[in-house]
Scaffold this active site. Structure first.
Site, PDB file in Angstrom:
ATOM      1  N   GLU A 219       3.359  -8.427   7.083  1.00 38.33           N
ATOM      2  CA  GLU A 219       2.085  -9.044   6.744  1.00 38.33           C
ATOM      3  C   GLU A 219       2.173 -10.028   5.580  1.00 38.33           C
ATOM      4  O   GLU A 219       1.449  -9.913   4.597  1.00 38.33           O
ATOM      5  CB  GLU A 219       1.031  -7.967   6.437  1.00 38.33           C
TER       6      GLU A 219
ATOM      7  N   TYR B 285      -6.528  -3.368  12.624  1.00 36.66           N
ATOM      8  CA  TYR B 285      -7.317  -2.192  12.232  1.00 36.66           C
ATOM      9  C   TYR B 285      -8.776  -2.370  12.628  1.00 36.66           C
ATOM     10  O   TYR B 285      -9.677  -2.269  11.799  1.00 36.66           O
ATOM     11  CB  TYR B 285      -7.157  -1.947  10.723  1.00 36.66           C
TER      12      TYR B 285
ATOM     13  N   ASP C 282       0.817  -1.211   0.000  1.00 36.28           N
ATOM     14  CA  ASP C 282       0.000   0.000   0.000  1.00 36.28           C
ATOM     15  C   ASP C 282       0.857   1.271   0.000  1.00 36.28           C
ATOM     16  O   ASP C 282       0.716   2.111   0.869  1.00 36.28           O
ATOM     17  CB  ASP C 282      -0.913  -0.068   1.251  1.00 36.28           C
TER      18      ASP C 282
ATOM     19  N   GLU D 150       1.196  -1.783  14.194  1.00 36.89           N
ATOM     20  CA  GLU D 150       0.404  -0.831  13.398  1.00 36.89           C
ATOM     21  C   GLU D 150      -0.988  -0.754  13.981  1.00 36.89           C
ATOM     22  O   GLU D 150      -1.545  -1.783  14.389  1.00 36.89           O
ATOM     23  CB  GLU D 150       0.261  -1.287  11.935  1.00 36.89           C
TER      24      GLU D 150
HETATM   25  C1  BDP Z   1      -1.403  -2.396   6.815  1.00 34.60           C
HETATM   26  C2  BDP Z   1      -0.156  -2.369   5.965  1.00 34.60           C
HETATM   27  C3  BDP Z   1       0.246  -0.951   5.564  1.00 34.60           C
HETATM   28  C4  BDP Z   1      -0.968  -0.226   5.040  1.00 34.60           C
HETATM   29  C5  BDP Z   1      -2.028  -0.184   6.119  1.00 34.60           C
HETATM   30  C6  BDP Z   1      -3.281   0.578   5.640  1.00 34.60           C
HETATM   31  O1  BDP Z   1       0.913  -2.979   6.649  1.00 34.60           O
HETATM   32  O2  BDP Z   1       1.248  -0.988   4.603  1.00 34.60           O
HETATM   33  O3  BDP Z   1      -0.675   1.059   4.564  1.00 34.60           O
HETATM   34  O4  BDP Z   1      -2.415  -1.504   6.384  1.00 34.60           O
HETATM   35  O5  BDP Z   1      -4.079  -0.028   4.958  1.00 34.60           O
HETATM   36  O6  BDP Z   1      -2.013  -3.627   6.801  1.00 34.60           O
HETATM   37  O7  BDP Z   1      -3.388   1.755   5.928  1.00 34.60           O
END
Ligand code: BDP
Length: 646
Positions: free
Chosen positions: A451, A504, A211, A540
């Site tokens: 990932e 997330y 991404d 993250e």
């Molecule tokens: C995570 C990835 C990262 C993405 C992020 C996103 O590691 O590279 O930019 O999601 O979607 O899973 O913002």
């Protein structure tokens, strides 16, 4: 009893450390020390404007068919000016160049100082800090090297070549190809669209599984540097301490002569010699050692000694000075220890990314980012999702910013990318990464991937091999990879030292439902810890926010939603950090460019700063938290610039 037992155990470990043979194995040719000037070495930067020509032919092969490297690029066809270092994508108004896939050609003529040519005792080396991704280099029409992979340096000795015709300027041609395949790092695929009712002739796309925008070009400085023909090729240091005494185990390799006399001198910041030796390997003892400490953990973070290596034969002398930080890193079941003190990562994930330059190294941006990191009270970052410039790691060393150093193993999603060819390349990339970054005190852990599809059966062998290999390269640092897979099915987790999890909740899962965070995040930690009994970093978490977009009650993409999401995560971190959670890294430090997609509005907006490095509301939330965390752990005395108003 337990105290005296642990003192005894640690004494035994220290003795073992002293006795152990040097553990670091470096199978690559040459040490590729960062080019530094010294009394015996000169550096000539070749940054600035280069001639540039993309190969727009249908098969992208015209440059090779017509041997563009054999003459001046301008004689082969139209060229434009291209800055180096920079990605080429955002420099022009041409959308085909922004999205170009295939070979582009760079060329520059340079005058080499006459003495470099006339003095047969001088070695001249051409070095490229990094280029994306496959590069071939010619000097005066002769191929001198090729290199696979971006993000890492490569070089070639060109002394004899430039001596052949000393009157000619030296013409450097570099062809760079950004194509990604299943076996490159990162992987990708090229897809040809052959339905002529829907696509023009020759239409193809580069599929990627990561991404961020696939910027390309010469991203880091290109330079010529000299060494004497007998030269210091590599230095490896490993550090430790015992009570007040610092221990610097070192090994110097010299090239060009069977015997050379060495003098190794370790100096403190004031230039006073604190230890010295004249053997190519050994242990230097530093009385009253000043340890290397992270930012906000000590009043004098990032303390660096200078290790001057001076080697000479009857004719040659070479001097190389390496900054050395003395510190230790250890991992227990629940803690990450730096200098035997628990360290909690409160930091960020970054990208090398900015307007116009793309991924090109840019000093104003680097310094601004360090000022923002320190303003934020962050003590660490992860080089998501590839190795950053060495210049950035040197800043980290000096400022005490702790680094999780990641290789470009991002987007390993296709089962075919777990094959032998991919694995072999991945091992070489780790060789190159460890070779480059081994001596940085700021680097405390290696991350071999982000990932990957780690639930797939071949992931077990793949990560077992990769992690074992990395540990053999460097036994002083823990190794991890970043997972977003299911804790019960993750095939690589048994081999990592620290579990790093991305999640997330209330964004990609249950979008808009902030109320799920406490329960889901809690379960995530309990599950991973319960199964693996290893410390965990939330590597993250985050939410997109468009600066200036507001809604209350919060809605996705507003600054309020980003704030609320962060705060819900923080509540859970605060419970778990007392147990086994050892860090939190926000996704992301700043907004960054991505490929065009229906879920991206001119890039990823999960930054707490905009791409232009202005704060969103979340930056202030995080700033308050990070300074509080630092204060709580270390009771920051007045030497810090603790923002009292927080
Ligand atoms: C995570 C990835 C990262 C993405 C992020 C996103 O590691 O590279 O930019 O999601 O979607 O899973 O913002």
């Amino acid at each position: 009893l337990s105290l005296s037992l642990s003192v005894c155990v640690s004494a035994v470990l220290r003795v073992l450390w002293l006795l152990s043979v040097f553990g670091t194995v470096l199978p690559l040719d040459g040490g590729m020390l960062f080019p530094r000037e010294s009394t015996s070495r000169e550096v000539k930067e070749l940054n600035g404007l280069w001639d540039f020509r993309p190969d727009g032919s249908l098969n992208r092969n015209e440059g090779f068919e017509k041997a563009w490297y054999k003459r001046r690029l301008a004689e082969t066809g139209p060229v434009i000016e291209m800055p180096v270092p920079a990605s080429y994508n955002d420099i022009t108004q041409d959308p085909t160049l922004r999205d170009f896939i295939g070979w582009v050609w760079y060329e520059r003529e340079v005058f080499v100082p006459a003495r470099w040519i006339s003095d047969e005792g001088t070695r001249v080396v051409l070095r490229v800090g990094s280029a994306h991704y496959y590069s071939i280099v010619w000097v005066n029409g002769e191929k001198v090297t090729e290199h696979e992979g971006g993000h890492l340096p490569f070089e070639a000795e060109i002394s004899s070549l430039i001596r052949r015709d000393p009157t000619k300027p030296c013409r450097i041609t570099i062809a760079v190809n950004n194509t990604l395949t299943l076996e490159t790092l990162p992987p990708g695929t090229i897809q040809y669209m052959n339905d002529r009712t829907r696509y023009p002739d020759g239409f193809f796309v580069q599929n990627i599984y990561f991404d961020f925008f696939n910027y390309a070009g010469i991203h880091r400085p290109v330079l010529l540097y000299t060494t004497p023909t007998v030269y210091v090729d590599d230095i490896i240091v490993e550090t430790n301490f015992m009570d007040n005494t610092g221990l610097v185990r070192y090994k110097v390799s010299v090239q060009g002569a069977a015997t050379a006399t060495l003098k190794v001198t370790l100096m403190d910041k004031d230039g006073h010699c604190v230890a010295s030796s004249n053997t190519p390997s050994g242990v230097l003892k530093v009385v009253d050692v000043k340890l290397w400490w992270p930012y906000l953990m000590h009043e004098n973070p990032g303390y660096l000694y200078s290790m001057e290596v001076r080697q000479h034969t009857s004719t040659y002398e070479d001097v190389y000075t390496l900054p050395v930080g003395i510190r230790t890193v250890n991992v227990t079941k629940t803690q990450f220890l730096i200098n035997n003190k628990p360290f909690y990562f409160h930091g960020v994930n970054k990208h090398e990314d900015s307007d116009i330059r793309g991924k090109g190294l840019d000093w104003p941006l680097i310094v601004k980012d360090f000022n923002l990191i320190k303003w934020l009270g962050a003590n660490s970052f992860r080089t998501s999702h590839y190795p950053y410039a060495e210049e950035i790691l040197q800043m980290c060393d000096r400022h005490g910013i702790v680094v999780i150093d990641e290789c470009p193993g991002v987007g390993i999603k296709d089962i075919r990318s777990f094959g032998n060819a991919s694995l072999s390349h991945h091992l070489v990339v780790m060789d190159e990464l460890v070779r480059r970054d081994k001596n940085h005190p700021s680097v405390v852990m290696w991350s071999v991937a982000n990932e990957p599809a780690s639930e797939m059966p071949p992931a077990e062998f793949y990560f077992k091999t990769l992690i074992k290999h990395t540990k053999a390269l460097d036994h002083t640092r823990p190794v991890t990879y970043i997972t977003d897979s299911n804790y019960a099915r993750d095939k690589g987790a048994p081999f990592v030292d620290v579990v790093c999890v991305n999640s997330y909740f209330s964004w990609y899962h249950d979008p808009g439902h902030l109320e799920v965070i406490p329960i889901q995040l809690n379960a995530q930690f309990e599950n991973w810890y319960g199964k693996y009994k290893k410390p965990i970093i939330q590597s993250e978490y985050g939410a997109d926010a468009l600066p200036g977009l507001h809604m209350d009650p919060p809605m996705m993409f507003t600054e309020e939603y980003q704030n609320a999401l962060l705060q819900s995560y923080h509540d859970v971190f605060d419970q778990k950090r007392k147990q086994y959670v050892i860090g939190e890294l926000i996704w992301n430090f700043a907004d960054f460019m991505t490929a065009q997609a229906i879920h991206r509005v001119v890039g990823n907006k999960k930054g707490i700063f905009t791409r232009q490095r202005q704060p969103k509301a979340a930056a202030f939330i995080l700033r308050r938290r990070y300074w509080r965390l630092a204060n709580e752990t270390w009771r920051l005395p007045p030497w810090t610039k603790y923002p009292c108003s927080l």
